[in-house]
Design a protein around this motif. Structure first.
Motif, short mmCIF file in Angstrom:
data_model
loop_
_atom_site.label_atom_id
_atom_site.label_comp_id
_atom_site.label_asym_id
_atom_site.label_seq_id
_atom_site.Cartn_x
_atom_site.Cartn_y
_atom_site.Cartn_z
N LEU A 1 -5.92 -0.58 6.33
CA LEU A 1 -5.64 0.79 6.02
C LEU A 1 -5.03 1.41 7.28
N TYR B 1 -10.61 5.72 3.45
CA TYR B 1 -9.80 6.91 4.27
C TYR B 1 -10.03 6.94 5.69
N ASN C 1 1.19 1.49 -4.59
CA ASN C 1 0.03 1.99 -4.91
C ASN C 1 -1.40 1.11 -4.82
N ALA D 1 -11.91 3.66 -2.23
CA ALA D 1 -11.00 3.80 -1.48
C ALA D 1 -11.30 3.88 -0.01
N TYR E 1 1.90 9.24 2.24
CA TYR E 1 0.80 8.39 2.24
C TYR E 1 -0.21 8.75 3.43
N TYR F 1 0.77 -1.30 0.09
CA TYR F 1 -0.10 0.01 -0.20
C TYR F 1 0.79 1.35 0.09
N LYS G 1 -4.67 -0.17 -3.03
CA LYS G 1 -5.52 0.50 -2.07
C LYS G 1 -5.83 -0.49 -0.99
N THR H 1 -4.15 9.09 2.55
CA THR H 1 -5.24 8.23 3.12
C THR H 1 -6.13 8.95 4.24
#
Length: 125
Positions: free
Chosen positions: A33, A118, A24, A116, A48, A20, A26, A52
């Protein structure tokens, strides 16, 4: 020698969060994440962290401040306490600039948008 991932999955960094942070891809879940964001702090990948963060929240963060905090601490381990589809409760263990052990507790909220995940915000203790 290949290094274990910072996020404590037991996997090699190249097979875990590096996918990640550097390739690149997701993160497929809020938990993935969050783990990759911990690894970004540990590896000082401020870009990053900002990328994110949910776009409406980015204005509250300073690249200089994030880098200063990331580099002034020695990241020790990540402990996942609980998680749901869009929340993660965790403790991040680190040594501060005086080499004193510290624990950062957070209950984080994430949002999935435009294919994606976040980071939106967190409650701290």
């Amino acid at each position: 020698m290949e290094n274990k991932c910072f996020c404590d999955t037991g996997l090699l960094f190249k097979d875990c969060c590096e996918l990640y942070l550097e390739n690149n891809l997701k993160a497929p879940t809020a938990l993935a994440l969050m783990r990759s964001r911990y690894s970004a702090y540990a590896s000082h990948n401020v870009d990053y962290l900002l990328e994110t963060t949910y776009i409406s929240e980015r204005k509250y963060y300073s690249k200089v401040d994030i880098l200063k905090w990331a580099t002034s601490n020695k990241w020790q381990k990540l402990e996942i306490i609980s998680f749901t589809e869009n929340t993660v409760e965790f403790k991040a263990y680190f040594l501060d600039s005086n080499n004193e052990p510290q624990v950062h507790y957070e209950f984080s909220t994430f949002k999935f948008e435009n294919s994606a995940w976040y980071y939106v915000d967190g409650k701290f203790e």
